[in-house]
Design a protein around this motif. Structure first.
Motif, PDB file in Angstrom:
ATOM      1  N   ALA A  99       0.837  -1.201   0.000  1.00 56.42           N
ATOM      2  CA  ALA A  99       0.000   0.000   0.000  1.00 56.42           C
ATOM      3  C   ALA A  99       0.873   1.253   0.000  1.00 56.42           C
ATOM      4  O   ALA A  99       0.589   2.225  -0.714  1.00 56.42           O
ATOM      5  N   ILE A 100       1.940   1.237   0.776  1.00 53.75           N
ATOM      6  CA  ILE A 100       2.853   2.385   0.832  1.00 53.75           C
ATOM      7  C   ILE A 100       3.413   2.689  -0.551  1.00 53.75           C
ATOM      8  O   ILE A 100       3.493   3.851  -0.964  1.00 53.75           O
ATOM      9  N   GLU A 101       3.778   1.648  -1.293  1.00 53.52           N
ATOM     10  CA  GLU A 101       4.301   1.844  -2.650  1.00 53.52           C
ATOM     11  C   GLU A 101       3.287   2.585  -3.526  1.00 53.52           C
ATOM     12  O   GLU A 101       3.641   3.528  -4.249  1.00 53.52           O
ATOM     13  N   PHE A 102       2.041   2.138  -3.465  1.00 56.67           N
ATOM     14  CA  PHE A 102       1.028   2.720  -4.346  1.00 56.67           C
ATOM     15  C   PHE A 102       0.624   4.126  -3.892  1.00 56.67           C
ATOM     16  O   PHE A 102       0.402   5.012  -4.732  1.00 56.67           O
ATOM     17  N   TYR A 103       0.516   4.336  -2.578  1.00 56.97           N
ATOM     18  CA  TYR A 103       0.206   5.693  -2.096  1.00 56.97           C
ATOM     19  C   TYR A 103       1.318   6.669  -2.497  1.00 56.97           C
ATOM     20  O   TYR A 103       1.043   7.802  -2.909  1.00 56.97           O
ATOM     21  N   ARG A 104       2.550   6.240  -2.355  1.00 60.42           N
ATOM     22  CA  ARG A 104       3.676   7.108  -2.734  1.00 60.42           C
ATOM     23  C   ARG A 104       3.632   7.442  -4.222  1.00 60.42           C
ATOM     24  O   ARG A 104       3.867   8.590  -4.623  1.00 60.42           O
ATOM     25  N   ARG A 105       3.336   6.441  -5.032  1.00 59.44           N
ATOM     26  CA  ARG A 105       3.251   6.683  -6.468  1.00 59.44           C
ATOM     27  C   ARG A 105       2.112   7.663  -6.782  1.00 59.44           C
ATOM     28  O   ARG A 105       2.268   8.564  -7.601  1.00 59.44           O
ATOM     29  N   SER A 106       0.987   7.495  -6.117  1.00 60.45           N
ATOM     30  CA  SER A 106      -0.130   8.415  -6.308  1.00 60.45           C
ATOM     31  C   SER A 106       0.270   9.847  -5.973  1.00 60.45           C
ATOM     32  O   SER A 106      -0.035  10.790  -6.717  1.00 60.45           O
ATOM     33  N   LEU A 107       0.991  10.019  -4.869  1.00 58.81           N
ATOM     34  CA  LEU A 107       1.422  11.357  -4.449  1.00 58.81           C
ATOM     35  C   LEU A 107       2.469  11.938  -5.383  1.00 58.81           C
ATOM     36  O   LEU A 107       2.531  13.155  -5.575  1.00 58.81           O
ATOM     37  N   GLU A 108       3.311  11.086  -5.968  1.00 54.98           N
ATOM     38  CA  GLU A 108       4.292  11.566  -6.940  1.00 54.98           C
ATOM     39  C   GLU A 108       3.603  12.171  -8.158  1.00 54.98           C
ATOM     40  O   GLU A 108       4.044  13.172  -8.718  1.00 54.98           O
ATOM     41  N   ILE A 109       2.491  11.552  -8.550  1.00 54.41           N
ATOM     42  CA  ILE A 109       1.769  12.014  -9.736  1.00 54.41           C
ATOM     43  C   ILE A 109       0.955  13.269  -9.430  1.00 54.41           C
ATOM     44  O   ILE A 109       0.935  14.217 -10.222  1.00 54.41           O
ATOM     45  N   ALA A 110       0.279  13.275  -8.292  1.00 53.54           N
ATOM     46  CA  ALA A 110      -0.560  14.421  -7.925  1.00 53.54           C
ATOM     47  C   ALA A 110      -0.628  14.507  -6.404  1.00 53.54           C
ATOM     48  O   ALA A 110      -1.191  13.625  -5.757  1.00 53.54           O
ATOM     49  N   ASP A 111      -0.040  15.538  -5.839  1.00 52.41           N
ATOM     50  CA  ASP A 111      -0.031  15.680  -4.385  1.00 52.41           C
ATOM     51  C   ASP A 111      -1.448  15.864  -3.857  1.00 52.41           C
ATOM     52  O   ASP A 111      -2.249  16.612  -4.425  1.00 52.41           O
TER      53      ASP A 111
END
Length: 384
Positions: free
Chosen positions: A267-279
Motif C-alpha cells: 500500500a505504501i508503494e502505491f500511495y507514494r506513487r499516487s502522491l508523486e503524480i498528484a499531491d
C-alpha cells in the motif's frame, strides 16, 4: 460549448452571487431535518425534489421550503439532479445530500464568499467531506458541491454523477477550497450500506462488461465498491485492470486502498506513487496510516505533523496524530491533540454504540482499524 439546460437563466440574469440550496431526497425522514434545520433560512432559495418517498420526508421538507417537487426516479441520479437544476432561479447552486450537514457558520462563510464572486464563465468549487460511521470512524473525500447556474452546467453519469465534465467542456474552471462538509450516510446499518453499494454496481452497468473494455475510471470505481462489500479478490482484479490501463494518481490510490490491511508495505508503494503524480493531503494521510500499520510511528507522525501545519482546518489529521501518540504511550501529547480536536471539530465526537459489527473499519476508515471513537483514543496502546 455544452448545451444549456431547459428553463435555465444566465448567471447575470439571476443577480450573480445568490445561492440556491438544492436537494434530491427519497425516504430520508431520519436525516433530512438535520440537513435543513440550521441553514435553510440563510439561503436565498431552497429547492427539493423527492423521487418517490413513502415515509415522512416530504412532510419534513415542507416545514423548511414551499419548493418541494415530486419526480419519480427513472434510471439515473443525473436525470433527477438536472430536473432540480431546471427549477432553480439563483446564480449559484449548492447541492446538499439529505444525509449531509453543513454547519451554519460554514454555510455563512461560503455564501459570503460567493456573493463577492462574479465569474464570466462556468465555475465550480470542491470541498472536503468527512464521512462518519456509527462508532465515530470516518473517511475523507473531496466533493464538487457548489457551482454557477449559468445554464451550461448539468449532471452526467448514473453513479458518481457530476457536473465536472460540463463545467470543463464550457471552458470553465474547478477550484479547491478548504470548506468542510459532514456526511452521516454511513451511520446507517451495514445491511443498508451493502444494499446501496450493490445498487450502485447495478446502476453502474460497466461491472458486467469484459474487464478489458472498461475505462480506468470505471474499473477503479468498481474496485472500490467491491472492496467495500468485502469482495477483495475481485476488487484487486478490477484495480489491477485500471492500473494497467492508466498509471495515474487515482489508479494507484485504488490499489493502495485495497492493499492497506493485507500488505501495508505494498500500500505504501502505491500511495507514494499516487502522491508523486498528484499531491493530495487525503492520500498523504492514508500513507501515514499505512506506516502506522507497519508500526513505523515516527514516519507516520512526520507526515501528519507537516500536513497539519499546511492544512490546519483538516481536523482528521490531528485525530490521527493523537492516535499515534497513544500508540507510542505518550499520553500527554495524545490528550493535547484530543483537546484541539474537541475544540476545532466537534463532529468527531459523534459516537453511537452498536452491536452491528462493522467490517467497513478495515476497508474505508481513514484511521487505524481499532479506532472506536475519539474518547477512547487515550486508552490505545502500541500492542493493540
Amino acid at each position: 460549448m455544452s448545451s444549456p439546460r431547459p428553463n435555465s437563466t444566465t448567471f447575470a440574469e439571476t443577480g450573480g452571487g445568490i445561492v440556491s440550496l438544492v436537494m434530491i431526497v427519497k425516504d430520508e425522514e431520519n436525516f433530512v431535518e438535520n440537513a435543513l434545520k440550521d441553514v435553510y433560512d440563510i439561503f436565498d432559495e431552497v429547492v427539493i425534489v423527492d423521487t418517490g418517498s413513502t415515509d415522512r420526508t416530504q412532510e419534513i421538507c415542507s416545514r423548511y421550503t414551499q419548493s418541494v417537487y415530486s419526480k419519480p426516479f427513472s434510471e439515473s441520479f443525473a436525470g433527477a439532479r438536472n430536473y432540480a437544476l431546471s427549477l432553480c432561479s439563483r446564480g449559484w447552486i449548492f447541492f446538499l445530500d439529505a444525509d449531509e450537514v453543513i454547519e451554519r457558520s460554514e454555510a455563512i462563510k461560503i455564501i459570503s464568499y460567493l456573493r463577492g464572486q462574479n465569474p464570466d464563465k462556468s465555475l465550480g468549487f470542491t470541498m472536503y467531506r468527512y464521512n462518519f460511521f456509527q462508532n465515530g470512524g470516518w473517511y475523507t473525500s473531496r466533493e464538487l458541491k457548489i457551482f454557477t447556474n449559468s445554464g451550461s452546467e448539468f449532471f452526467k453519469g448514473d453513479v458518481g454523477e457530476s457536473v465536472r465534465q460540463s463545467i470543463l467542456a464550457d471552458g470553465g474552471e474547478i477550484r479547491e477550497k478548504d470548506w468542510i462538509l459532514l456526511h452521516y450516510g454511513h451511520t446507517r446499518s451495514r445491511q443498508i450500506r451493502d444494499a446501496k453499494a450493490r445498487r450502485y454496481l447495478a446502476l453502474f452497468g460497466d461491472s458486467s462488461k469484459p474487464i478489458n473494455e472498461l475505462s480506468w475510471k470505471a474499473a477503479g470505481t468498481i474496485a472500490l465498491l467491491k472492496r467495500s462489500l468485502g469482495e477483495y479478490d475481485e476488487a484487486l482484479t478490477f484495480a489491477n485492470a485500471a492500473h494497467r490501463t492508466a498509471d495515474n494518481a487515482f489508479t494507484n490510490y485504488c490499489l493502495g486502498q485495497i492493499w492497506r490491511y493485507r500488505n501495508a508495505s505494498r500500500a505504501i508503494e502505491f500511495y507514494r506513487r499516487s502522491l508523486e503524480i498528484a499531491d493530495d493531503v487525503l492520500v498523504a494521510n492514508l500513507l501515514s496510516i499505512a506506516f502506522v500499520i507497519n508500526k513505523e510511528y515516527e514516519r507516520g507522525l512526520d507526515i501528519l505533523t507537516s500536513r497539519s501545519e499546511i492544512n490546519p482546518r483538516l481536523t482528521h489529521l490531528k485525530v490521527n496524530i493523537a492516535v499515534i501518540y497513544a500508540l507510542k504511550n505518550d499520553r500527554n501529547r495524545c490528550v493535547e491533540q484530543m483537546k484541539k480536536v474537541r475544540a476545532e471539530g466537534p463532529a468527531f465526537l459523534h459516537y453511537r454504540p452498536t452491536d452491528d459489527y462493522d467490517p467497513y473499519r478495515f476497508e474505508m476508515f481513514d484511521t487505524i482499524s481499532s479506532y472506536d471513537g475519539l474518547e477512547k483514543i487515550s486508552h490505545m496502546s502500541g500492542g493493540d
